[in-house]
Design an enzyme around this catalytic site. Structure first.
Site, short mmCIF file in Angstrom:
data_model
loop_
_atom_site.label_atom_id
_atom_site.label_comp_id
_atom_site.label_asym_id
_atom_site.label_seq_id
_atom_site.Cartn_x
_atom_site.Cartn_y
_atom_site.Cartn_z
N TYR A 1 -10.55 -0.81 11.11
CA TYR A 1 -11.81 -0.37 10.49
C TYR A 1 -12.24 -1.26 9.33
O TYR A 1 -13.29 -1.02 8.74
CB TYR A 1 -11.74 1.08 10.04
CG TYR A 1 -10.49 1.48 9.28
CD1 TYR A 1 -10.33 1.16 7.95
CD2 TYR A 1 -9.49 2.19 9.91
CE1 TYR A 1 -9.19 1.51 7.26
CE2 TYR A 1 -8.34 2.58 9.23
CZ TYR A 1 -8.19 2.23 7.91
OH TYR A 1 -7.06 2.59 7.24
N LYS A 2 -11.45 -2.28 8.99
CA LYS A 2 -11.84 -3.18 7.90
C LYS A 2 -12.57 -4.38 8.49
O LYS A 2 -13.71 -4.26 8.93
CB LYS A 2 -10.59 -3.59 7.10
CG LYS A 2 -9.85 -2.40 6.47
CD LYS A 2 -8.65 -2.87 5.66
CE LYS A 2 -7.76 -1.71 5.22
NZ LYS A 2 -8.43 -0.79 4.29
N PHE B 1 0.86 -1.18 0.00
CA PHE B 1 0.00 0.00 0.00
C PHE B 1 0.90 1.23 0.00
O PHE B 1 1.91 1.26 0.72
CB PHE B 1 -0.89 -0.02 1.25
CG PHE B 1 -1.94 1.05 1.26
CD1 PHE B 1 -3.08 0.92 0.48
CD2 PHE B 1 -1.79 2.18 2.03
CE1 PHE B 1 -4.06 1.91 0.48
CE2 PHE B 1 -2.76 3.18 2.04
CZ PHE B 1 -3.90 3.04 1.27
N ARG C 1 -12.93 -4.51 -7.02
CA ARG C 1 -12.49 -5.22 -5.81
C ARG C 1 -13.69 -5.52 -4.92
O ARG C 1 -14.46 -4.61 -4.58
CB ARG C 1 -11.46 -4.35 -5.07
CG ARG C 1 -10.60 -5.11 -4.09
CD ARG C 1 -9.57 -4.20 -3.47
NE ARG C 1 -10.20 -3.20 -2.61
CZ ARG C 1 -9.62 -2.67 -1.53
NH1 ARG C 1 -8.39 -3.03 -1.20
NH2 ARG C 1 -10.24 -1.77 -0.80
N ASP D 1 2.42 -5.99 7.96
CA ASP D 1 1.21 -5.18 7.91
C ASP D 1 0.03 -6.14 7.74
O ASP D 1 -0.07 -6.84 6.73
CB ASP D 1 1.30 -4.20 6.73
CG ASP D 1 0.11 -3.26 6.64
OD1 ASP D 1 -1.01 -3.67 7.04
OD2 ASP D 1 0.27 -2.13 6.15
#
Length: 394
Positions: free
Chosen positions: A220-221, A126, A369, A195
Site C-alpha cells: 500500500y506504499k 518498525f 517525514r 522487510d
C-alpha cells in the site's frame, strides 16, 4: 518565479516518468506521503466495480475458477517479482506484513535447526516487526538480541539462527546495505529475512541477485495497492522445499480440496499461503500494479534520488538556517525515497502544512517525514513543498 521554480519546470519537462502521473487520481495537493499510502491508480475503481458487480454479483462462486480468484496470490506475486528483483514462482501475496514476518522468521529459525538458539533483530525496526520477533523467539525457545544493522556483522556467530532487518529505516529513510549484510549473515551460517516495506517500488532490491533467503513487504506504499492491501512473502526457490510455515492453512495444502486430516505442504510459493485470500483487496492490488507496465526500477531510483536531492536543495535555500535538521543520510547509497527533517514543533508544523496543501506525515516526537513516489511526484511538487514549509516555519 524563483530560479528554483524555473528549474523545477525544466526538470519536469525532461522527466521520462512524467506521463505516469496521468495514470493516478490526483489533485492540486503536493502529496508527499506515498511512503505511508500510495495514491489511487485511475484504473482501480473500474476494475473493483467489475469484480464486485460481475465476478461476485453474476458469476459468484464460479469466479474462483473462471475469474482466476484461486490463483491470484501467485499470479500477483509474479507481478511484484520484477520490482524486487525476483524470478517468478517465489512470491505469494496474502495476509498482512506482520503475519508474513511471523511466517518468514519462524520458518527461518526452523531451517536453522536446534543448534542455533539466537535471533538478531533490527533494533531500529518498525515496532510490529520487533513485537513479532519477540513472540517468535519465545515460541521457538530462542533468545532475541536487538542490534542496529551496523552492529550485525560483529554480532553474528555460531548461535545465530536468523536475522530480521529493514531495508530502509521507516523514520529516517536510511537505506541499509542489503548485499553486504546478507553476505555476512550467510557467512555465519544463518538466514537473512528482509522487510522491504519502504524500498519495494522505490529502488532496486535484487533479492535473487544477492541471495536473500526470505523477504516480506506491504503493497500500500510505493506499490499503490490501497489501504490494507495484502502483503507478500518471498521464499528463495532453493529453500522452498524446506520452508516449514508456522501457519499451515488449508490454502497451502498440497491438495486443498482433499480435506485431509494430515497436513502436506504444497510445493513452491503456494506453501506460504494460509487461508482464503482477500479477493476484493487482492484484485484491486492487481489492477494497481498495471501502472508499472513498461517502467524500469532503475529509472524510478534515478528520479527518486533527483527528487530528494532537489528537495534538500530547496529546503536549504528557503528554510531559515537552524530551523530544521535533516536526519536522512545525504549519500545516495544510504538514502531511500524519503527525507526526514527534525523540528521541535513537528506535529503542529505538519498539521499546518496539510492545511496548506502539502501532505507529509509526523513521527513522534519531532520528525517531519516526506515520501517521494517517483511515478507521480514531480519536481514542481517538491519546490512548492519546500517553499510552503519555509513559510509555515516563518
Amino acid at each position: 518565479m524563483s530560479d528554483l521554480a524555473m528549474r523545477a519546470e525544466k526538470l519536469d519537462a525532461a522527466d521520462e516518468l512524467a506521463d505516469k502521473r496521468g495514470e493516478f487520481v490526483l489533485d492540486e495537493v503536493a502529496y508527499l506521503d506515498g511512503n505511508s499510502l500510495g495514491a489511487l491508480p485511475a484504473v482501480v475503481p473500474g476494475r473493483v466495480e467489475d469484480v464486485v458487480r460481475r465476478q461476485w454479483g453474476e458469476l459468484r462462486i464460479r469466479s474462483w475458477e473462471e475469474s482466476g480468484w484461486w490463483t491470484a496470490p501467485e499470479r500477483i506475486g509474479d507481478r511484484i517479482a520484477p520490482l524486487v528483483g525476483a524470478a517468478p514462482g517465489q512470491i505469494v501475496v496474502g495476509d498482512s506484513t506482520s503475519v508474513n514476518v511471523f511466517k518468514a522468521l519462524v520458518g527461518a529459525v526452523r531451517m536453522a535447526g536446534e543448534g542455533r538458539d539466537e535471533i538478531l533483530v533490527d533494533a531500529t525496526t518498525f515496532p510490529t516487526d520487533g513485537y513479532i520477533a519477540e513472540s517468535a523467539a519465545r515460541m521457538t525457545g530462542r533468545t532475541l538480541r536487538p542490534v542496529t544493522p551496523a552492529q550485525v556483522p560483529g554480532a553474528l556467530g555460531d548461535r545465530t539462527a536468523a536475522v530480521l532487518l529493514n531495508h530502509v529505516d521507516y523514520r529516517t529513510g536510511r537505506l541499509h546495505d542489503l548485499p553486504a549484510l546478507t553476505a555476512a549473515v550467510h557467512e555465519a551460517g544463518a538466514y537473512a529475512v528482509w522487510d522491504l516495506c519502504h524500498s519495494a517500488g522505490a529502488l532496486p532490491v535484487g533479492l535473487d541477485e544477492h541471495g536473500v533467503d526470505l523477504a516480506v513487504g506491504c503493497t500500500y506504499k510505493y506499490l499503490n495497492g490501497g489501504p490494507g492491501s495484502p502483503a507478500y512473502l518471498y521464499v528463495r526457490r532453493e529453500l522452498q522445499d524446506r520452508f516449514d510455515s508456522p501457519l499451515p492453512g488449508w490454502n497451502s495444502h498440497a491438495e486443498p480440496f482433499g480435506m485431509r486430516s494430515r497436513y502436506e505442504p504444497a510445493p513452491g510459493a503456494p506453501r506460504g499461503r494460509v487461508g482464503t485470500p482477500d479477493i476484493l483487496s487482492m484484485l484491486a492490488l492487481e489492477a494497481a500494479l498495471e501502472v508499472w507496465d513498461g517502467v524500469r526500477v532503475e529509472a524510478v531510483r534515478a528520479k527518486s534520488l533527483a527528487l530528494t536531492d532537489f528537495f534538500l536543495e530547496c529546503v536549504t535555500a528557503y528554510v531559515p538556517e537552524g530551523r530544521v535538521e535533516c536526519i536522512t543520510p545525504v549519500p545516495h547509497a544510504e538514502r531511500g525515497s524519503q527525507i526526514a527533517l527534525r523540528c521541535h514543533d513537528a506535529g503542529e508544523v505538519m498539521k499546518r502544512l496539510v492545511e496548506r496543501g502539502v501532505v507529509g506525515d509526523f513521527r513522534a516526537p519531532d520528525v517531519l517525514r516526506f515520501g517521494f513516489t517517483p511515478l507521480y511526484v514531480g519536481f514542481a511538487d517538491v519546490e512548492r513543498a519546500a517553499r510552503v514549509l519555509a513559510r509555515t516555519l516563518g
